[in-house]
Design an enzyme around this catalytic site. Structure first.
Site, short mmCIF file in Angstrom:
data_model
loop_
_atom_site.label_atom_id
_atom_site.label_comp_id
_atom_site.label_asym_id
_atom_site.label_seq_id
_atom_site.Cartn_x
_atom_site.Cartn_y
_atom_site.Cartn_z
N TYR A 55 -2.11 -14.14 1.16
CA TYR A 55 -0.82 -13.61 1.61
C TYR A 55 0.11 -14.70 2.14
O TYR A 55 -0.33 -15.67 2.74
CB TYR A 55 -1.02 -12.60 2.75
CG TYR A 55 -1.75 -11.34 2.36
CD1 TYR A 55 -1.06 -10.28 1.77
CD2 TYR A 55 -3.11 -11.19 2.59
CE1 TYR A 55 -1.73 -9.11 1.43
CE2 TYR A 55 -3.79 -10.03 2.25
CZ TYR A 55 -3.09 -8.99 1.67
OH TYR A 55 -3.73 -7.84 1.32
N ALA A 104 -6.74 1.17 -5.73
CA ALA A 104 -7.62 2.32 -5.94
C ALA A 104 -7.40 3.37 -4.86
O ALA A 104 -7.21 4.56 -5.15
CB ALA A 104 -9.08 1.86 -5.95
N ASN A 154 -6.37 1.80 6.30
CA ASN A 154 -6.27 0.60 5.45
C ASN A 154 -6.39 -0.68 6.27
O ASN A 154 -5.44 -1.46 6.41
CB ASN A 154 -4.97 0.61 4.67
CG ASN A 154 -5.05 -0.26 3.41
OD1 ASN A 154 -6.11 -0.76 3.05
ND2 ASN A 154 -3.92 -0.44 2.76
N ASP A 180 -4.82 3.61 -2.79
CA ASP A 180 -3.42 4.06 -2.77
C ASP A 180 -3.18 5.14 -3.82
O ASP A 180 -2.52 6.15 -3.55
CB ASP A 180 -2.49 2.88 -3.03
CG ASP A 180 -2.71 1.72 -2.09
OD1 ASP A 180 -3.17 1.95 -0.96
OD2 ASP A 180 -2.40 0.57 -2.48
N ARG A 198 3.52 -13.93 4.29
CA ARG A 198 4.37 -12.82 4.73
C ARG A 198 5.00 -13.04 6.10
O ARG A 198 5.52 -12.12 6.71
CB ARG A 198 3.56 -11.52 4.74
CG ARG A 198 2.50 -11.51 5.81
CD ARG A 198 1.47 -10.43 5.77
NE ARG A 198 1.71 -9.17 5.15
CZ ARG A 198 0.75 -8.37 4.70
NH1 ARG A 198 -0.52 -8.74 4.80
NH2 ARG A 198 1.03 -7.20 4.18
N ASP A 246 0.79 -1.23 0.00
CA ASP A 246 0.00 0.00 0.00
C ASP A 246 0.82 1.28 0.00
O ASP A 246 0.65 2.14 -0.86
CB ASP A 246 -1.05 -0.01 1.11
CG ASP A 246 -0.49 -0.03 2.53
OD1 ASP A 246 0.72 -0.33 2.72
OD2 ASP A 246 -1.26 0.22 3.47
N THR A 247 1.74 1.44 0.95
CA THR A 247 2.51 2.68 0.98
C THR A 247 3.53 2.75 -0.16
O THR A 247 3.86 3.84 -0.63
CB THR A 247 3.22 2.88 2.33
OG1 THR A 247 3.99 1.71 2.63
CG2 THR A 247 2.21 3.13 3.44
N GLY A 254 -15.42 4.48 -2.41
CA GLY A 254 -15.50 3.87 -3.72
C GLY A 254 -16.01 4.85 -4.76
O GLY A 254 -15.52 5.97 -4.89
N TYR A 308 2.03 -11.75 -2.11
CA TYR A 308 0.58 -11.85 -2.13
C TYR A 308 0.09 -12.12 -3.54
O TYR A 308 0.76 -11.79 -4.53
CB TYR A 308 -0.09 -10.60 -1.55
CG TYR A 308 -0.13 -9.38 -2.44
CD1 TYR A 308 -1.25 -9.10 -3.22
CD2 TYR A 308 0.94 -8.49 -2.49
CE1 TYR A 308 -1.31 -7.97 -4.01
CE2 TYR A 308 0.89 -7.36 -3.28
CZ TYR A 308 -0.24 -7.10 -4.05
OH TYR A 308 -0.28 -5.99 -4.84
#
Length: 297
Positions: A97, A252, A161, A254, A99, A27-28, A223, A84
């Site tokens: 995932y 979307a 998130n 991010d 991780r 995400d980041t 959304g 992922y």
């Protein structure tokens, strides 16, 4: 401007033609990638930890080739990147995932390294996933580093998130997200996550809750529906343009964050920054995978 994004990057497997295309995302990191494309004259750095294996080295090269600073990617021996896989149904994505050995879980082990990474930043961006992968001491070190750089004049942006499976329990998750919202200049929340995990009845409830937690400003994305914001004591609303065909909704939020934050930092009016974020997200979801170069054409 110097923008610093803090969190986990992973190997991404995205469906394509009955097979899977390998890439990198998170995400980041997605936010950093889009922000650098939108503001190439600014300094963009990614703060994380990677392993000492071949895929980690490949990721570091990928980051550098994208124009993103790698000086604050700490190498953790005998660790690697998480992985992922995206599954799609009518354009909506779900994830599987792997991780547990992700080096990024140790990105906040060194308080001095965090302070050095944040020094001189105009903006520091982190997420609920950043928090979820850290242990309690790591979260405390991150909080201290954020407070220090904020006191030095940086702005702090936080996207909650929410990924429930990463947290030990609901109480810990809610308390931690609320705590870090209070350390932030702006919270970039997604209403569906907030409704599911905090029980918010509408977008206004999400906005009010994060303002009540101490956030200086809040944007509530929803959304394709109208988003709400309160920034500088003023209220705003923006309705994204309709997207006729959604291929993959990965990133979307991010990409919205990157579009909004770069416009906001550049001094554009809030209405224009909201529109810029929504427009970019609307293009990104028409392509597969998190990093959609075509959306920037």
């Amino acid at each position: 401007m110097r923008m610093v994004f803090v969190g986990e990057a992973m190997v991404e497997l995205a469906p394509e033609g009955g097979l899977y295309r390998r890439g990198f995302a998170g995400d980041t990191f997605n936010m950093a990638w889009y922000a650098q494309k939108l503001a190439p004259d600014w300094q963009t750095d990614f703060v994380s930890a990677i392993g000492d294996d071949a895929i980690s080295a490949e990721f570091s090269g990928f980051v550098a080739a994208a124009g993103i600073g790698t000086a604050h990617l700490r190498v953790i021996p005998e660790r690697s990147l998480g992985l992922y896989m995206i599954s799609l149904q009518n354009g909506e994505r779900s994830f599987s995932y792997w991780r547990s050995q992700s080096a990024a879980r140790r990105l906040a082990e060194d308080a001095a390294a965090l302070d050095a990474a944040f020094a001189g930043a105009d903006l520091v961006v982190f997420s609920g996933i950043t928090l979820a992968i850290l242990d309690g001491q790591g979260r405390d070190r991150l909080a201290q580093a954020l407070q220090a750089v904020r006191a030095a004049g940086a702005r702090i942006a936080f996207d909650p998130n929410i990924r429930r499976r990463l947290w030990a329990n609901d109480a810990e998750m809610r308390a931690c997200l609320t705590r870090f919202a209070g350390l932030s200049d702006i919270v970039l929340a997604s209403f569906d996550d907030e409704a599911a995990h905090f029980g918010d009845g509408d977008r206004q409830a999400t906005l009010a809750r994060y303002l009540g937690a101490g956030a200086a400003a809040v944007v509530v994305k929803d959304g394709a529906a109208q988003m709400l914001a309160q920034i500088g004591g003023q209220s705003y609303a923006h309705s994204p343009d309709p997207v006729q065909s959604v291929t993959d909704s990965t990133a979307a939020g991010d990409s919205f964050n990157a579009g909004f934050l770069t416009a906001w930092l550049a001094g554009q009016p809030v209405e224009a920054a909201l529109a810029a974020g929504a427009a970019l997200a609307g293009r990104v979801i028409q392509y597969r995978g998190a990093l959609a170069q075509q959306a920037l054409a």
